[in-house]
Design a protein around this motif. Structure first.
Motif, PDB file in Angstrom:
ATOM      1  N   LEU A  53       0.827  -1.211   0.000  1.00  0.00           N
ATOM      2  CA  LEU A  53       0.000   0.000   0.000  1.00  0.00           C
ATOM      3  C   LEU A  53       0.859   1.258   0.000  1.00  0.00           C
ATOM      4  O   LEU A  53       1.847   1.336   0.713  1.00  0.00           O
ATOM      5  CB  LEU A  53      -0.917  -0.019   1.233  1.00  0.00           C
ATOM      6  N   GLY A  54       0.455   2.224  -0.812  1.00  0.00           N
ATOM      7  CA  GLY A  54       1.110   3.543  -0.765  1.00  0.00           C
ATOM      8  C   GLY A  54       2.236   3.702  -1.759  1.00  0.00           C
ATOM      9  O   GLY A  54       2.670   2.756  -2.421  1.00  0.00           O
ATOM     10  N   PRO A  55       2.769   4.928  -1.860  1.00  0.00           N
ATOM     11  CA  PRO A  55       3.831   5.214  -2.831  1.00  0.00           C
ATOM     12  C   PRO A  55       5.141   4.500  -2.524  1.00  0.00           C
ATOM     13  O   PRO A  55       5.960   4.296  -3.420  1.00  0.00           O
ATOM     14  CB  PRO A  55       3.998   6.737  -2.732  1.00  0.00           C
ATOM     15  N   LYS A  56       5.357   4.144  -1.264  1.00  0.00           N
ATOM     16  CA  LYS A  56       6.590   3.427  -0.909  1.00  0.00           C
ATOM     17  C   LYS A  56       6.302   1.928  -0.704  1.00  0.00           C
ATOM     18  O   LYS A  56       7.116   1.214  -0.131  1.00  0.00           O
ATOM     19  CB  LYS A  56       7.190   4.014   0.383  1.00  0.00           C
ATOM     20  N   GLY A  57       5.123   1.481  -1.152  1.00  0.00           N
ATOM     21  CA  GLY A  57       4.739   0.074  -0.994  1.00  0.00           C
ATOM     22  C   GLY A  57       5.677  -0.844  -1.760  1.00  0.00           C
ATOM     23  O   GLY A  57       6.236  -0.477  -2.793  1.00  0.00           O
ATOM     24  N   LEU A  58       5.849  -2.045  -1.253  1.00  0.00           N
ATOM     25  CA  LEU A  58       6.781  -3.004  -1.851  1.00  0.00           C
ATOM     26  C   LEU A  58       6.103  -3.774  -2.984  1.00  0.00           C
ATOM     27  O   LEU A  58       4.899  -3.990  -2.975  1.00  0.00           O
ATOM     28  CB  LEU A  58       7.283  -3.976  -0.780  1.00  0.00           C
ATOM     29  N   ASP A  59       6.913  -4.192  -3.951  1.00  0.00           N
ATOM     30  CA  ASP A  59       6.407  -4.983  -5.078  1.00  0.00           C
ATOM     31  C   ASP A  59       6.378  -6.459  -4.706  1.00  0.00           C
ATOM     32  O   ASP A  59       7.106  -6.916  -3.824  1.00  0.00           O
ATOM     33  CB  ASP A  59       7.290  -4.792  -6.312  1.00  0.00           C
ATOM     34  N   LYS A  60       5.551  -7.204  -5.418  1.00  0.00           N
ATOM     35  CA  LYS A  60       5.496  -8.657  -5.263  1.00  0.00           C
ATOM     36  C   LYS A  60       5.943  -9.290  -6.584  1.00  0.00           C
ATOM     37  O   LYS A  60       5.618  -8.769  -7.656  1.00  0.00           O
ATOM     38  CB  LYS A  60       4.076  -9.123  -4.946  1.00  0.00           C
ATOM     39  N   THR A  72       4.802  -6.581  -9.586  1.00  0.00           N
ATOM     40  CA  THR A  72       3.814  -5.500  -9.500  1.00  0.00           C
ATOM     41  C   THR A  72       3.468  -5.211  -8.043  1.00  0.00           C
ATOM     42  O   THR A  72       3.698  -6.044  -7.163  1.00  0.00           O
ATOM     43  CB  THR A  72       2.533  -5.878 -10.274  1.00  0.00           C
ATOM     44  N   ASN A  73       2.929  -4.016  -7.787  1.00  0.00           N
ATOM     45  CA  ASN A  73       2.329  -3.734  -6.477  1.00  0.00           C
ATOM     46  C   ASN A  73       0.868  -3.340  -6.643  1.00  0.00           C
ATOM     47  O   ASN A  73       0.267  -2.748  -5.764  1.00  0.00           O
ATOM     48  CB  ASN A  73       3.113  -2.639  -5.719  1.00  0.00           C
ATOM     49  N   ASP A  74       0.292  -3.677  -7.800  1.00  0.00           N
ATOM     50  CA  ASP A  74      -1.121  -3.436  -8.067  1.00  0.00           C
ATOM     51  C   ASP A  74      -1.943  -4.538  -7.401  1.00  0.00           C
ATOM     52  O   ASP A  74      -1.787  -5.718  -7.723  1.00  0.00           O
ATOM     53  CB  ASP A  74      -1.372  -3.415  -9.573  1.00  0.00           C
ATOM     54  N   GLY A  75      -2.798  -4.144  -6.456  1.00  0.00           N
ATOM     55  CA  GLY A  75      -3.526  -5.118  -5.642  1.00  0.00           C
ATOM     56  C   GLY A  75      -4.351  -6.089  -6.463  1.00  0.00           C
ATOM     57  O   GLY A  75      -4.346  -7.303  -6.214  1.00  0.00           O
ATOM     58  N   ALA A  76      -5.086  -5.574  -7.465  1.00  0.00           N
ATOM     59  CA  ALA A  76      -5.951  -6.433  -8.278  1.00  0.00           C
ATOM     60  C   ALA A  76      -5.134  -7.477  -9.034  1.00  0.00           C
ATOM     61  O   ALA A  76      -5.524  -8.642  -9.136  1.00  0.00           O
ATOM     62  CB  ALA A  76      -6.757  -5.578  -9.254  1.00  0.00           C
ATOM     63  N   THR A  77      -3.981  -7.064  -9.561  1.00  0.00           N
ATOM     64  CA  THR A  77      -3.130  -7.994 -10.317  1.00  0.00           C
ATOM     65  C   THR A  77      -2.533  -9.064  -9.412  1.00  0.00           C
ATOM     66  O   THR A  77      -2.492 -10.245  -9.773  1.00  0.00           O
ATOM     67  CB  THR A  77      -1.993  -7.214 -11.024  1.00  0.00           C
ATOM     68  N   LEU A 174       0.788   7.484 -10.422  1.00  0.00           N
ATOM     69  CA  LEU A 174       1.961   6.767 -10.957  1.00  0.00           C
ATOM     70  C   LEU A 174       3.138   6.752  -9.985  1.00  0.00           C
ATOM     71  O   LEU A 174       4.146   6.110 -10.261  1.00  0.00           O
ATOM     72  CB  LEU A 174       2.412   7.422 -12.273  1.00  0.00           C
ATOM     73  N   GLY A 175       3.003   7.462  -8.847  1.00  0.00           N
ATOM     74  CA  GLY A 175       4.145   7.627  -7.935  1.00  0.00           C
ATOM     75  C   GLY A 175       4.686   6.334  -7.374  1.00  0.00           C
ATOM     76  O   GLY A 175       5.870   6.223  -7.068  1.00  0.00           O
ATOM     77  N   SER A 176       3.841   5.314  -7.202  1.00  0.00           N
ATOM     78  CA  SER A 176       4.282   4.069  -6.568  1.00  0.00           C
ATOM     79  C   SER A 176       4.650   2.999  -7.581  1.00  0.00           C
ATOM     80  O   SER A 176       4.909   1.860  -7.218  1.00  0.00           O
ATOM     81  CB  SER A 176       3.163   3.540  -5.666  1.00  0.00           C
ATOM     82  N   LYS A 177       4.679   3.343  -8.866  1.00  0.00           N
ATOM     83  CA  LYS A 177       4.854   2.326  -9.907  1.00  0.00           C
ATOM     84  C   LYS A 177       6.289   2.311 -10.430  1.00  0.00           C
ATOM     85  O   LYS A 177       7.081   3.218 -10.188  1.00  0.00           O
ATOM     86  CB  LYS A 177       3.894   2.585 -11.074  1.00  0.00           C
ATOM     87  N   ILE A 178       6.573   1.256 -11.221  1.00  0.00           N
ATOM     88  CA  ILE A 178       7.896   1.109 -11.844  1.00  0.00           C
ATOM     89  C   ILE A 178       8.178   2.277 -12.788  1.00  0.00           C
ATOM     90  O   ILE A 178       9.320   2.706 -12.945  1.00  0.00           O
ATOM     91  CB  ILE A 178       7.977  -0.241 -12.606  1.00  0.00           C
ATOM     92  N   VAL A 179       7.125   2.823 -13.406  1.00  0.00           N
ATOM     93  CA  VAL A 179       7.299   3.882 -14.408  1.00  0.00           C
ATOM     94  C   VAL A 179       7.548   5.245 -13.781  1.00  0.00           C
ATOM     95  O   VAL A 179       7.551   6.255 -14.482  1.00  0.00           O
ATOM     96  CB  VAL A 179       6.057   3.965 -15.335  1.00  0.00           C
ATOM     97  N   SER A 180       7.758   5.308 -12.458  1.00  0.00           N
ATOM     98  CA  SER A 180       7.888   6.613 -11.785  1.00  0.00           C
ATOM     99  C   SER A 180       9.101   7.404 -12.269  1.00  0.00           C
ATOM    100  O   SER A 180       9.156   8.610 -12.076  1.00  0.00           O
ATOM    101  CB  SER A 180       7.975   6.432 -10.266  1.00  0.00           C
ATOM    102  N   GLU A 398       3.793  -3.966 -16.658  1.00  0.00           N
ATOM    103  CA  GLU A 398       3.580  -3.110 -15.482  1.00  0.00           C
ATOM    104  C   GLU A 398       3.271  -1.671 -15.917  1.00  0.00           C
ATOM    105  O   GLU A 398       2.448  -0.994 -15.303  1.00  0.00           O
ATOM    106  CB  GLU A 398       4.812  -3.156 -14.569  1.00  0.00           C
ATOM    107  N   ALA A 399       3.935  -1.217 -17.000  1.00  0.00           N
ATOM    108  CA  ALA A 399       3.653   0.126 -17.522  1.00  0.00           C
ATOM    109  C   ALA A 399       2.211   0.217 -18.009  1.00  0.00           C
ATOM    110  O   ALA A 399       1.532   1.238 -17.796  1.00  0.00           O
ATOM    111  CB  ALA A 399       4.625   0.470 -18.654  1.00  0.00           C
ATOM    112  N   LYS A 400       1.710  -0.844 -18.639  1.00  0.00           N
ATOM    113  CA  LYS A 400       0.315  -0.872 -19.092  1.00  0.00           C
ATOM    114  C   LYS A 400      -0.643  -0.759 -17.907  1.00  0.00           C
ATOM    115  O   LYS A 400      -1.605   0.011 -17.939  1.00  0.00           O
ATOM    116  CB  LYS A 400       0.030  -2.183 -19.847  1.00  0.00           C
TER     117      LYS A 400
END
Length: 542
Positions: A53-60, A72-77, A174-180, A398-400
């Motif tokens: 969760l959040g902009p500093k959330g960890l990826d899985k 990704t750190n997108d919950g639905a995915t 987009l702050g918490s994503k790989i594309v930041s 992940e960008a998509k």
């Protein structure tokens, strides 16, 4: 053959049934114990997502049975790709998916909130409060929270001539994503793509007009927005022109080939004359087909099916550029963009059914000379394509997902321009209001209200924890400041900007998204609290 832990008997009508042995030794959880088991499953799943969760959330990192890797750190995915067995855990997956389908954002937060509510419900059950009373109390608290959100919401200033506020919202997403690393560029692509297809009068956005095309290779910075359609094809013949202007497009779903004999008939070629007659017939048919397309006024033929080398050569000779093997979804998008009609038979082709594009060009890139077709300046300029580049498939995927979340955030603001402040600010404000309301309630519902208030505080606690801040100290400081200053915009400073005011940091969430999170999480928890048994077909007597 299946072995059963019993024997087969037959009733008076000869129908078989199984006598299960040791039935009295088999246990089934019912009542309160069953509900606690469901709560445990929900809490376990929530713990996995809470750290994302959040902009500093960890990826899985998720590995599929085929060995495909997803980071990704997108919950639905994360939930969609997890192999979940427990029925209640599957309900949590569906909860995240429904949030993703409806809003497109907040998929992690809604599951974390549902898990926190389940945890609080377990505390109340241990105190002897009936699950139905807890569920009803949570429902009342949720309605009160939604009312409070409406009171603290603000109107988002939206002006087509000033896109900066929308771009900042997309950048927040987009702050918490790989594309930041190319956050600004991706945010601009998302905003421009949504505005290109938006109907601002009806406050509606048709995402079907936004196509996302990806190509492995290059950098994320090479991604771009094309005001038209990009098709992963090239012209059917290498000598056809690479750039066409003022193009009239025939969109065909019929192949450039002579009609074949039906299955009940047979064609025997017994001599050279027969073969020559057949060749002459085929050549005439090709000529007729090409002439029909030319007579309609088309300067480009886009065909869903293929055509052989003879037809391809004939098209080149007659100066009719063509594209073959274009997929069904692309054909439909080209028809929408160019204003053309999809034609199933050559005889039905006419000038009124042709699509129009200002320019059609072949795009060449990469060391392997990859080619794609770009159709721009279309009659219906609303169709756009986001062209994503990336060093490997994992980053592109992940960008998509990140771009989809950003576009959904912008879409939500266009559809309903009411916002609350993020960083846990809205949750803390609601928690304070619900806690104060609990003091005014004399019935048993006050316990449910207080527990709902504590569950809402889990969101800012998780944000602070994931950002490396002391969670309890951070939360208590913000709560005291919100009460003292009467400022519902104070939240967790996840990005360490030096201020807790989310208004200054421009961290926004749409009101609709926040209300949807609370409603969906409460509905799911209410449902789980009313399930006191799970009976699967395997448990039933046959």
């Amino acid at each position: 053959m299946t072995a059963f832990p019993g024997s087969i008997a037959f009733d008076e009508y000869g129908r078989p049934f199984i006598i299960i042995k040791d039935q009295e030794k088999q246990s089934r959880l019912t009542g309160t114990e069953a509900i606690k088991s469901h709560i445990l499953a929900g809490k376990t799943l929530t713990k996995i997502l809470r750290t994302s969760l959040g902009p500093k959330g960890l990826d899985k990192i998720l590995v599929s049975p085929d060995g495909d890797i997803t980071v990704t750190n997108d919950g639905a995915t994360i939930l969609k790709k997890m192999d979940v067995e427990h029925e209640i855990a599957k309900l949590m997956v569906q909860l995240s998916q429904s949030q993703d389908d409806e809003i497109g954002d907040g998929t992690t937060g809604v599951v974390v909130l549902a898990g926190a509510l389940l945890e609080q419900a377990e505390t109340l059950i241990n105190k002897g409060i009936h699950p139905i009373r807890i569920a009803d109390g949570f429902e009342s608290a949720a309605q009160f929270a939604i009312g409070h959100l409406n009171s603290i919401a603000e109107t988002f200033p939206f002006d087509q001539n000033d896109l900066e506020p929308l771009i900042k919202v997309a950048m927040t997403s987009l702050g918490s994503k790989i594309v930041s690393k190319c956050q600004r560029q991706m945010a601009e692509i998302a905003v421009n793509a949504v505005l290109a297809v938006a109907d601002l009068e009806k406050r509606d956005v048709n995402f079907e007009l936004i196509k996302i095309v990806e190509k492995v290779g290059g950098r994320l910075e090479d991604s771009t927005l094309v005001n038209g359609v990009v098709v992963d094809k090239d012209f059917s013949h290498p000598q056809m022109p690479k750039v066409l202007k003022d193009v009239k497009i025939a969109i065909l779903t019929c192949p450039f080939e002579p009609p074949k004999p039906k299955t009940k008939h047979k064609l025997d070629v017994t001599s050279i004359e027969d073969y020559r007659e057949l060749r002459k017939y085929e050549a005439e048919k090709f000529e007729t087909m090409v002439q029909m397309v030319k007579d309609a006024g088309a300067t480009l033929a886009i065909c869903q099916w293929g055509f052989d080398d003879e037809a391809n050569h004939l098209l080149l000779q007659r100066n009719l550029p063509a594209v073959r093997w274009v997929g069904g979804p692309e054909i439909e998008l080209i028809a929408m963009a160019t204003g053309g009609r999809i034609v199933p038979r050559f005889e039905e082709l006419s000038s009124e059914k042709l699509g129009y594009a200002g320019i059609v060009r072949e795009l060449t890139f990469g060391t392997t000379k990859d080619r794609m077709l770009v159709i721009e300046e279309c009659a219906n300029s609303k169709a756009v394509t986001v062209f994503i580049r990336g060093s490997n498939k994992m980053i592109i995927e992940e960008a998509k997902r990140s771009l989809h979340d950003a576009m959904c955030a912008v879409r939500n603001l266009i559809c309903e321009n009411s916002i609350v402040y993020g960083g846990g600010a809205a949750e803390i404000s609601c928690a304070i209001a619900i806690s104060n309301q609990a003091d005014r309630i004399s019935s048993l519902e006050q316990y449910a209200f207080r527990c709902f208030s504590e569950a809402l505080e889990v969101i800012p606690l998780a944000l602070a924890e994931n950002s490396g801040l002391p969670p309890i100290k951070t939360l208590t400081d913000i709560k005291s400041k919100q009460v003292a200053e009467n400022n519902s915009a104070l939240g967790v400073d996840c990005m360490l900007q030096g201020t807790n005011d989310m208004k200054q940091q421009h961290v926004l969430e749409t009101l609709h998204s926040k209300k949807q999170q609370i409603q969906l999480a409460t509905q799911l928890v209410k449902m789980i609290l009313k399930i006191d048994d799970i009976r699967s077909p395997a448990d039933s007597e046959i």
